[in-house]
Design a protein around this motif. Sequence first.
Motif, short mmCIF file in Angstrom:
data_model
loop_
_atom_site.label_atom_id
_atom_site.label_comp_id
_atom_site.label_asym_id
_atom_site.label_seq_id
_atom_site.Cartn_x
_atom_site.Cartn_y
_atom_site.Cartn_z
N PRO A 1 0.80 -1.23 0.00
CA PRO A 1 0.00 0.00 0.00
C PRO A 1 0.84 1.28 0.00
O PRO A 1 0.34 2.33 -0.41
N GLU A 2 2.11 1.20 0.45
CA GLU A 2 2.90 2.44 0.47
C GLU A 2 3.40 2.80 -0.92
O GLU A 2 3.79 3.94 -1.17
N ARG A 3 3.33 1.84 -1.84
CA ARG A 3 3.75 2.11 -3.21
C ARG A 3 2.55 2.64 -4.01
O ARG A 3 1.45 2.11 -3.92
N ILE A 4 2.77 3.72 -4.77
CA ILE A 4 1.69 4.30 -5.58
C ILE A 4 1.85 3.83 -7.02
O ILE A 4 2.94 3.92 -7.60
N VAL A 5 0.77 3.30 -7.58
CA VAL A 5 0.80 2.89 -8.99
C VAL A 5 -0.30 3.63 -9.75
O VAL A 5 -1.29 4.05 -9.16
N GLY A 6 -0.09 3.76 -11.05
CA GLY A 6 -1.10 4.50 -11.83
C GLY A 6 -0.73 4.61 -13.29
O GLY A 6 0.02 3.78 -13.82
N THR A 7 -1.24 5.66 -13.91
CA THR A 7 -1.10 5.85 -15.35
C THR A 7 0.37 5.84 -15.78
O THR A 7 0.68 5.34 -16.85
N GLU A 8 1.24 6.38 -14.94
CA GLU A 8 2.67 6.43 -15.30
C GLU A 8 3.23 5.03 -15.53
O GLU A 8 4.02 4.81 -16.44
N GLN A 9 2.79 4.09 -14.70
CA GLN A 9 3.28 2.71 -14.81
C GLN A 9 2.67 1.98 -16.00
O GLN A 9 3.09 0.88 -16.34
N LEU A 10 1.63 2.59 -16.60
CA LEU A 10 0.99 1.93 -17.75
C LEU A 10 1.77 2.17 -19.04
O LEU A 10 1.63 1.43 -19.99
N ARG A 11 2.58 3.23 -19.06
CA ARG A 11 3.28 3.56 -20.30
C ARG A 11 4.53 2.69 -20.47
O ARG A 11 5.07 2.18 -19.51
N GLY A 12 4.96 2.54 -21.72
CA GLY A 12 6.21 1.86 -21.98
C GLY A 12 6.06 0.47 -22.56
O GLY A 12 6.94 0.00 -23.26
N ASP A 13 4.94 -0.19 -22.28
CA ASP A 13 4.75 -1.52 -22.84
C ASP A 13 3.27 -1.69 -23.20
O ASP A 13 2.42 -0.94 -22.71
N VAL A 14 2.99 -2.67 -24.06
CA VAL A 14 1.58 -2.97 -24.35
C VAL A 14 1.07 -3.84 -23.21
O VAL A 14 1.58 -4.94 -23.00
N VAL A 15 0.11 -3.33 -22.45
CA VAL A 15 -0.35 -4.07 -21.28
C VAL A 15 -1.85 -4.37 -21.34
O VAL A 15 -2.63 -3.66 -21.97
N LEU A 16 -2.19 -5.44 -20.63
CA LEU A 16 -3.59 -5.79 -20.42
C LEU A 16 -3.99 -5.23 -19.07
O LEU A 16 -3.41 -5.58 -18.05
N PHE A 17 -4.96 -4.32 -19.07
CA PHE A 17 -5.40 -3.68 -17.83
C PHE A 17 -6.75 -4.29 -17.47
O PHE A 17 -7.74 -4.12 -18.18
N ASN A 18 -6.78 -5.03 -16.38
CA ASN A 18 -7.96 -5.82 -16.03
C ASN A 18 -8.61 -5.28 -14.75
O ASN A 18 -7.96 -5.10 -13.73
N VAL A 19 -9.92 -5.02 -14.83
CA VAL A 19 -10.66 -4.53 -13.66
C VAL A 19 -11.36 -5.73 -13.02
O VAL A 19 -12.14 -6.41 -13.69
N TRP A 20 -11.07 -5.97 -11.75
CA TRP A 20 -11.59 -7.18 -11.11
C TRP A 20 -11.90 -6.92 -9.64
O TRP A 20 -11.56 -5.88 -9.09
N ALA A 21 -12.59 -7.90 -9.04
CA ALA A 21 -12.88 -7.83 -7.61
C ALA A 21 -13.07 -9.25 -7.09
O ALA A 21 -13.45 -10.14 -7.85
N SER A 22 -12.84 -9.43 -5.79
CA SER A 22 -12.97 -10.78 -5.23
C SER A 22 -14.43 -11.20 -5.16
O SER A 22 -14.75 -12.37 -5.16
N TRP A 23 -15.35 -10.20 -5.10
CA TRP A 23 -16.77 -10.52 -5.02
C TRP A 23 -17.39 -10.81 -6.39
O TRP A 23 -18.58 -11.11 -6.50
N CYS A 24 -16.57 -10.70 -7.42
CA CYS A 24 -17.09 -10.81 -8.79
C CYS A 24 -16.91 -12.23 -9.29
O CYS A 24 -15.80 -12.73 -9.41
N VAL A 25 -18.05 -12.91 -9.52
CA VAL A 25 -18.01 -14.34 -9.83
C VAL A 25 -17.39 -14.59 -11.20
O VAL A 25 -16.58 -15.51 -11.37
N SER A 26 -17.73 -13.76 -12.20
CA SER A 26 -17.17 -14.02 -13.53
C SER A 26 -15.68 -13.70 -13.60
O SER A 26 -15.00 -14.16 -14.50
#
Lengths: 180, 156
Positions: A53-78
């Motif tokens: 939690p002390e590390r901040i991640v965000g848009t800056e870390q998205l640049r530089g490579d082709v990435v798959l950005f996945n939105v998920w949750a533990s309560w989400c069955v699919s």
Amino acid sequence: MNKRTLFYLMPLAVFVLLGALLAIGLTLDPRKLPSPLVGRDAPEFALPELKEPERIVGTEQLRGDVVLFNVWASWCVSCRAEHPVLQALADRHGVPVVGLNYKDKRADALQYLNRLGDPYGWNAHDLDGRVGIDWGVYGTPETFIVDRQGRIRYKHVGPISWQQAEKEILPLIRQIRSEG
Amino acid sequence: MKRVLYVASLWLLGGWLAFAGASFSPVEFDDPVLQQRYQALLHELRCTVCMNQSLADSGAGLASDLRREVYNQVSAGASEREVIDFMVSRYGEFVLYRPPLRPATYLLWGAPFTLLLIGMIVLYRSARSSRAAPAEAADPTASDRARRLLQQGDDR
């Protein structure tokens, strides 16, 4: 053809027209909304990482490579159903997968990753779902492909099937990579 | 009987309206202008998970997040236009209950009027032909017989 024949052919014409409309209409998925975000820069965000939690991640870390950005949750069955596909994309195909943990308790999310495996390079912890709104999230899981310049190139709502991973996502990632 | 039905339907309608009023989100503004802007926006915007409910009607988690977002923006002084642009840039034009008139939506906006026009043409033509029909059907011998029969009736 006289007027009478034409008159009796009317129901048939209506049937054919209705059939055609239904054939198109019923094969569309009403849950698939065209995202206005495709082709645009990824919405800016900076959030605490899930595991560190002390590390901040965000848009800056998205640049530089082709990435798959996945939105998920533990309560989400699919999301559970999709999980092995993400794992395979990361392990077998070397696709960088990062996550947005959406409206989830940290402990629940960590337990989920411990039990099912962790395909994510990092996870941004979006506890109140505010970043989700900026990304136009309306149904988890949602998956985006972000290119090297940080632009959104693709969006998929719902779990990724094995077939979609192979036929849609991998070829698209290869293509975006070859753009340089 | 009619009166009883009338009163009963009014009573049912009243109950229904009271119920609809109670399901509004509990947020209150001090400024009535902002309050009205907020309420109007909730009815203009669609809840994207539940498809056929507005943000005001929906009990879904996302809808309440979006209500909070609308509340925050309105209380920060955002205009109706700004809030709508915010939602459209994230969720697309689908969030609007009143889609804008553009080439892609011409069919959507035009279809009801086109159908109305077709219906009026069909109605006009069928009304005209049914008025013309009796005159065509009358044949001289039959009308003579009818007149005779009517006269017999008068004699009796």
